[in-house]
Enzyme design. Sequence first.
Site, short mmCIF file in Angstrom:
data_model
loop_
_atom_site.label_atom_id
_atom_site.label_comp_id
_atom_site.label_asym_id
_atom_site.label_seq_id
_atom_site.Cartn_x
_atom_site.Cartn_y
_atom_site.Cartn_z
N CYS A 73 -0.62 -0.74 -8.47
CA CYS A 73 0.18 -1.50 -7.50
C CYS A 73 0.31 -2.93 -8.00
O CYS A 73 -0.70 -3.63 -8.17
CB CYS A 73 -0.56 -1.47 -6.16
SG CYS A 73 0.24 -2.45 -4.88
N CYS A 188 7.39 -2.67 -9.34
CA CYS A 188 6.68 -2.05 -8.21
C CYS A 188 6.56 -0.58 -8.57
O CYS A 188 7.55 0.04 -9.00
CB CYS A 188 7.47 -2.24 -6.92
SG CYS A 188 6.85 -1.24 -5.54
N1 DGL Z 1 3.59 0.05 -5.04
C1 DGL Z 1 3.33 -1.30 -4.78
C2 DGL Z 1 3.60 -2.20 -5.98
O1 DGL Z 1 3.55 -1.77 -7.10
C3 DGL Z 1 3.78 -2.01 -3.54
C4 DGL Z 1 4.40 -1.40 -2.39
C5 DGL Z 1 4.12 -2.12 -1.10
O2 DGL Z 1 4.82 -3.10 -0.76
O3 DGL Z 1 3.19 -1.67 -0.43
O4 DGL Z 1 3.82 -3.38 -5.83
#
Ligand code: DGL
Length: 263
Positions: A73, A188
């Site tokens: 993330c 993301c």
């Molecule tokens: N998957 C997450 C990232 O790589 C973020 C998603 C979210 O906003 O929860 O930033």
Amino acid sequence: MTGPILIFDSGVGGLSVAHALRYAYPAAAFCYACDNAWLPYGVRQDTELTARIVAVCLAAVRACQPSVLVVACNTASTLALEQLRAALTIPVVGTVPAIKPAAHLSTSRHIALLATSATLRRPYTQTLIDSFASDCCITRVAADGLVVEAERWLGGYPPSQMRLNAILTPLWQAARDTPPMDTVVLGCTHFPLMLPWLEALSPVALNWVDSGAAIARRVGQVSETFNLGHHDNRSFTTATAESLCAGLADYGFAPPELLHLKN
Ligand code: DGL
């Protein structure tokens, strides 16, 4: 220490990283943990989010005793890697926007960074840009809505073209700029899950760059002791999530167990 590779994200985005890791380490055991009760992370306040990320990761580590934690993330990694490393004794591998490979690929020297609004404003992200793409024009596109679309998609609901175009219009405009944007950083982990739609809607051919392969390489550098024998592939959530079962199963994970956080 032996144990599975634990992959953590706010939601289903880490499954794009799970895909890259399974490809690189087909014999390894994996666990998946997501904080679906607090999703989306991209619109949360930094201080409360840091404490939450540490609490959820500690609970997941207690539950599955991994050999390495992959924070799949960008929003969490650009905020809380230091705190996680201080709280854990296993290696912690983070995910940050792939600015460096994008700068290598771009011939027009105009790159777009598609990320959550939190990742876009983080000093960590600015440092990556200053270090690796200081000669590039960077168009920053906040796409928190695309996180929601990816969650819906993994829950079985395909996105609407209209909603996607509303989120992505600044990208399509940048592709018509002078010089034209030619490379998009998927900053993301939810976004690689949407790549077929992104490619189909884009008015021109673009380079789409994510961090999956780099994370896989880094995991191999920090740990060679993944549990290769026992493939229970457990998954964990912070809220019950019937709708996630099918998506998790598609990526090889068992139905989620509820994580118990310590107060
Ligand atoms: N998957 C997450 C990232 O790589 C973020 C998603 C979210 O906003 O929860 O930033």
